[in-house]
Design an enzyme around this catalytic site. Sequence first.
Site, PDB file in Angstrom:
ATOM      1  N   GLY A  24       0.930  -1.152  -0.262  1.00 50.29           N
ATOM      2  CA  GLY A  24       0.023  -0.034  -0.030  1.00 50.29           C
ATOM      3  C   GLY A  24       0.773   1.329   0.127  1.00 50.29           C
ATOM      4  O   GLY A  24       2.014   1.125  -0.433  1.00 50.29           O
ATOM      5  N   HIS A  79       1.978   3.340   2.451  1.00 50.18           N
ATOM      6  CA  HIS A  79       3.057   3.249   3.323  1.00 50.18           C
ATOM      7  C   HIS A  79       4.046   2.440   3.080  1.00 50.18           C
ATOM      8  O   HIS A  79       5.233   2.649   2.997  1.00 50.18           O
ATOM      9  CB  HIS A  79       2.541   2.687   4.765  1.00 50.18           C
ATOM     10  CG  HIS A  79       3.441   2.892   5.800  1.00 50.18           C
ATOM     11  ND1 HIS A  79       4.429   1.751   6.326  1.00 50.18           N
ATOM     12  CD2 HIS A  79       3.694   3.930   6.792  1.00 50.18           C
ATOM     13  CE1 HIS A  79       5.013   2.413   7.364  1.00 50.18           C
ATOM     14  NE2 HIS A  79       4.746   3.513   7.519  1.00 50.18           N
ATOM     15  N   CYS A  80       3.755   1.262   2.137  1.00 54.10           N
ATOM     16  CA  CYS A  80       5.046   0.498   1.803  1.00 54.10           C
ATOM     17  C   CYS A  80       5.725   0.940   0.376  1.00 54.10           C
ATOM     18  O   CYS A  80       6.910   0.407   0.295  1.00 54.10           O
ATOM     19  CB  CYS A  80       4.301  -0.925   0.948  1.00 54.10           C
ATOM     20  SG  CYS A  80       3.328  -1.492   2.150  1.00 54.10           S
ATOM     21  N   ILE A  81       5.330   1.844  -0.152  1.00 59.55           N
ATOM     22  CA  ILE A  81       5.919   2.521  -1.350  1.00 59.55           C
ATOM     23  C   ILE A  81       6.658   3.932  -1.050  1.00 59.55           C
ATOM     24  O   ILE A  81       7.293   4.645  -1.857  1.00 59.55           O
ATOM     25  CB  ILE A  81       5.108   2.720  -2.562  1.00 59.55           C
ATOM     26  CG1 ILE A  81       4.086   3.793  -2.553  1.00 59.55           C
ATOM     27  CG2 ILE A  81       4.676   1.200  -2.905  1.00 59.55           C
ATOM     28  CD1 ILE A  81       3.372   4.063  -3.416  1.00 59.55           C
TER      29      ILE A  81
END
Length: 339
Positions: A328, A330-332
Amino acid sequence: MTWMMPSETARQERVWMAFPPERSSIGHTAAETHEARTAWAAVAHAVLEFEPVTMVVDPPDPAAARTYLSSDIELVEAPLDDAWMRDIGPTFVTGDDGRLGGVDWVFNGWGQQDWATWDKDSKVGAEVVRQAGAELIQSTMVNEGGGIQVDGLGTVLVTETVQLDKFRNPELSKADVEAELARTIGATQVIWLPRGLTRDSQDLGTRGHVDIVAAIPSPGVLLVHSQRNPEHPDFQVTADIISMLAGTRDAQGRAWEIVEVPAPETLRDELDWVDYSYINHLVVNGGVIACSFDDPADTEARRILEQAYPGRKVVTVDARPIFARGGGIHCITQHQPAV
C-alpha cells in the site's frame, strides 16, 4: 551515541520513493508497468502538497519517469529490482546529539521469496543514506521498514512471522531481535504480534508486515485493522490480534486505547481474499496520505484518520493498483525525519 526512530508524526524533511522499473514483479507487461507507475506517481504528487519528494529511478528510466512526475520531484539514479521503498530503503533515526542516521537492514526479498530479486534493491538502503547525508548504521539483521511500527518513545510493534522468519533470521531469538532493535532504533518495549493478515501471509506477500495491521498515531493509541465480515479469514485473525494487543502496554507502561479501523467491505479480488487496509497510510507534515478503495468503508475510515490525526489534512489515493502488487501507500514511501 543513542539512536531513536521518531514517531511518524514528527516533523519530516522529505519522503523517499522508488520509481517502478521495467520487468519487475510490480509489472510484467507494459500495461502493468504503466498502471503501477501511474499509481506511484499519484502518491508522490499527493505527498508533494505537503513536503518534498525524492524518487530513486533505475538508470534506464529518468526520461520515462519525467513523463509521470512533475519537475518538483527530485530524481536520483540507482539500480532497482522493485520499488517498495519502505522495505528496500533505510529506516531513518535521530541521535541524542541531533544527528540524522539511517539503519541499513539486510534485505533479502522478504525472506528469499522465489518471485523476488534483490541484488540491486539490497544496496538501495545505503545509497539513500548517502544521498540524505545521514550517518550509516549497518545492521546484520534481515528486516524491512514495513515490519516495524514505532511511537518514537521506545515502543515498536513487530510480527513473529517476519523477524523470526527462518528465511530471514534463522539464527536469531526474540532476545537477539530485541537487542538489535534497541541498538538501531532505540526500542525498549518490543510487542510481538503473532502474525499478519491472510493475503500478506501467502506466496506473494511479506509473511506478515505489521504496517497493514496496526499503527500508532499518538502515544498510547493504536489504530488496528478490523475485519468485520466473518466470511473473510481475517475476521478471526484480526479479532485475535486485537485481543492480544489489549493485554500489552507501551514503553511507558500504559495500556493502549485501541481504535478499530474497519476493513473495506470488498472481500476478494480476481486472485483471492484481499488484504486492503486503511492502516497502510503515510503521515506527512500537516497531512495524511490515505488509501481508498472505491468502497463504502472509505468514508468511515477517513473520519477515523481525521480524528486520530487532528489538525492534519487527510488526502486519499486509490490504492487498489498498489495492493494488487502486494502493498500500500506506506509500503512505497519512506519518510526522512527533520533534524
